[in-house]
Design a protein around this motif. Structure first.
Motif, PDB file in Angstrom:
ATOM      1  N   LYS A 263      -5.971   3.959  14.890  1.00 29.51           N
ATOM      2  CA  LYS A 263      -6.871   2.763  14.866  1.00 29.51           C
ATOM      3  C   LYS A 263      -7.973   2.945  15.322  1.00 29.51           C
ATOM      4  CE  LYS A 263      -4.414  -1.603  14.199  1.00 29.51           C
ATOM      5  NZ  LYS A 263      -4.469  -3.030  14.406  1.00 29.51           N
ATOM      6  N   HIS A 295     -11.847   6.632   4.045  1.00 30.99           N
ATOM      7  CA  HIS A 295     -10.780   6.530   2.927  1.00 30.99           C
ATOM      8  C   HIS A 295      -9.222   7.018   2.768  1.00 30.99           C
ATOM      9  CE1 HIS A 295      -8.833   5.548  -0.814  1.00 30.99           C
ATOM     10  NE2 HIS A 295      -7.969   6.295  -0.948  1.00 30.99           N
ATOM     11  N   THR A 298      -7.605   5.240   6.275  1.00 32.52           N
ATOM     12  CA  THR A 298      -7.317   3.711   6.190  1.00 32.52           C
ATOM     13  C   THR A 298      -5.794   4.053   5.289  1.00 32.52           C
ATOM     14  OG1 THR A 298      -9.735   3.068   5.461  1.00 32.52           O
ATOM     15  CG2 THR A 298      -7.533   1.876   4.300  1.00 32.52           C
ATOM     16  N   GLU A 299      -5.078   5.362   4.131  1.00 27.38           N
ATOM     17  CA  GLU A 299      -3.789   5.407   3.634  1.00 27.38           C
ATOM     18  C   GLU A 299      -3.293   5.738   4.444  1.00 27.38           C
ATOM     19  OE1 GLU A 299      -4.204   8.372   0.370  1.00 27.38           O
ATOM     20  OE2 GLU A 299      -5.404   7.194  -0.957  1.00 27.38           O
ATOM     21  N   LYS A 300      -3.267   6.716   5.820  1.00 28.55           N
ATOM     22  CA  LYS A 300      -2.757   6.800   6.797  1.00 28.55           C
ATOM     23  C   LYS A 300      -2.269   5.607   7.613  1.00 28.55           C
ATOM     24  CE  LYS A 300      -4.488  11.419   7.198  1.00 28.55           C
ATOM     25  NZ  LYS A 300      -2.796  12.274   6.592  1.00 28.55           N
ATOM     26  N   THR A 302      -2.250   2.260   6.616  1.00 26.20           N
ATOM     27  CA  THR A 302      -1.383   2.029   5.483  1.00 26.20           C
ATOM     28  C   THR A 302      -0.360   2.458   5.163  1.00 26.20           C
ATOM     29  OG1 THR A 302      -3.309   1.455   4.366  1.00 26.20           O
ATOM     30  CG2 THR A 302      -0.963   0.848   3.391  1.00 26.20           C
ATOM     31  N   PHE A 305       1.948   1.398   8.269  1.00 26.51           N
ATOM     32  CA  PHE A 305       2.191  -0.188   7.769  1.00 26.51           C
ATOM     33  C   PHE A 305       3.616  -0.346   7.496  1.00 26.51           C
ATOM     34  CE2 PHE A 305      -1.552  -1.606   9.913  1.00 26.51           C
ATOM     35  CZ  PHE A 305      -1.848  -2.758  10.768  1.00 26.51           C
ATOM     36  N   GLU A 306       3.151   0.240   6.094  1.00 24.80           N
ATOM     37  CA  GLU A 306       4.123   0.313   5.588  1.00 24.80           C
ATOM     38  C   GLU A 306       6.196   0.806   5.801  1.00 24.80           C
ATOM     39  OE1 GLU A 306       6.383   0.007   1.828  1.00 24.80           O
ATOM     40  OE2 GLU A 306       4.649  -0.577   2.416  1.00 24.80           O
ATOM     41  N   ARG A 309       7.173  -2.023   7.839  1.00 27.56           N
ATOM     42  CA  ARG A 309       8.423  -3.236   7.043  1.00 27.56           C
ATOM     43  C   ARG A 309       9.178  -1.873   6.913  1.00 27.56           C
ATOM     44  NH1 ARG A 309       9.179  -3.616   2.095  1.00 27.56           N
ATOM     45  NH2 ARG A 309       8.544  -1.317   1.270  1.00 27.56           N
TER      46      ARG A 309
END
Length: 335
Positions: A263, A295, A298-300, A302, A305-306, A309
């Protein structure tokens, strides 16, 4: 954390306004429900409110003097007309509510009013909740109830309808960081910890927790190894990460720390330097931020976060981390 109305105004301005109006206009509700996340000051707020209700030398219509007999006894937890009820074991039981009702059928010992504070009100048994409902349905004008909960959805609608609901909101990270620094925490630690928890007491504990101090170093070192050979990163996981991070909640905390690093890279790309929390690693992050497209970054984020989960879905933590670091290494040299 919240011990004065001034502090309450800084952290919970809407709560301050509502309770202040009740006191100054002498329109106290029979029952209040303080709801909000852990660490937002509900219990401290209820004690402060009790002081204001019973203070012998109230200032400006709502500020307790903190020096009269009532204020001192409430602060020490031994005022005979202020009762704090907490779960007996895992729940609040019917006999506890009945004992409270018997106590409140008596005349106040040292003041006209009687106050009861019900902590973790969501943990009442069904019988206890029904018993309390009867208590609320027959209000005594001189009795004030304060129910505290982190799970308002667990409270019976019939109880909610008889309470004035006061919502305590999480402290904004920047405000949390300011308070932590004011209480002696390092300026380099406070912004990071304030992003990890809304609970002031937990934040203080984290800052002095040796496991957490070491975890931060391991996460930063892992991030640094991601720029090198994938094999070296996997070896680092085996030698450092898997030894230090063992429990599920520890993995989750490590992922949160890793997420904060990425971040910070994004904030640098967006020019929001005031939001960076890894102050000591600022130069390193500034250099690395130029190596990612927006881009890709942002993928990293994400991907982390995955991973969080999947962790909650009980995926094998070691396999999860191995997959994640390979994902984070993709395209590291892309501009």
């Amino acid at each position: 954390m919240i011990r004065t109305w001034e502090l309450l105004g800084e952290t919970q301005p809407i709560v301050l306004k509502m309770l202040k109006n009740s006191l100054k206009k002498d329109r106290l509700a029979h029952a209040y429900l303080f709801e909000g996340m852990k660490g937002t000051g509900k219990k401290e707020g209820s004690i402060l409110f009790a002081k204001s209700i019973l203070c012998e030398n109230l200032m400006d219509g709502y500020i307790p003097c903190n020096s009269c007999n009532n204020c001192k006894r409430i602060a020490n937890g031994n005022h005979p007309d202020v009762h704090l009820l907490e779960p007996d074991g895992l729940s609040i039981k019917k006999h506890q509510i009945q004992s409270l009702q018997e106590e409140f059928s008596k005349t106040g010992v040292e003041s006209k009013r009687k106050i009861y504070i019900l902590a973790h009100a969501d943990k009442m048994t069904t019988n206890a909740a029904n018993s309390l409902l009867k208590f609320l349905e027959e209000p005594n004008a001189l009795t004030v109830a304060m129910l505290l909960t982190e799970q308002i959805q667990q409270i019976l609608p019939t109880i909610l309808s008889r309470c004035q609901i006061i919502s305590f909101t999480p402290l904004a990270p920047n405000k949390m960081a300011e308070q932590l620094i004011a209480n002696g925490m390092k300026k380099s630690d406070a912004p990071k910890i304030a992003q990890l928890t809304n609970n002031y007491e937990e934040a203080l504990l984290l800052s002095s927790d040796e496991w957490f101090v070491q975890a931060q170093k391991i996460v930063v070192k892992l991030y640094q190894t991601l720029r090198g050979n994938p094999l070296d990163t996997l070896i680092y996981l085996q030698r450092e990460w898997f030894i230090h991070f063992k429990e599920k909640d520890q993995y989750d905390r490590g992922l949160d720390l890793l997420l904060l690093l990425y971040k910070d890279l994004l904030y640098i790309q967006l020019g929001k330097y005031e939001q960076i929390v890894h102050i000591n690693e600022k130069e390193l992050l500034e250099t690395n931020a130029l190596k990612f497209s927006n881009h890709l970054l942002t993928e990293k984020i994400t991907a982390i976060f995955e991973a969080k989960r999947k962790l909650q879905s009980n995926m094998n933590p070691q396999l999860l981390m191995e997959q994640l670091v390979l994902k984070l290494q993709e395209g590291f040299s892309v501009v």
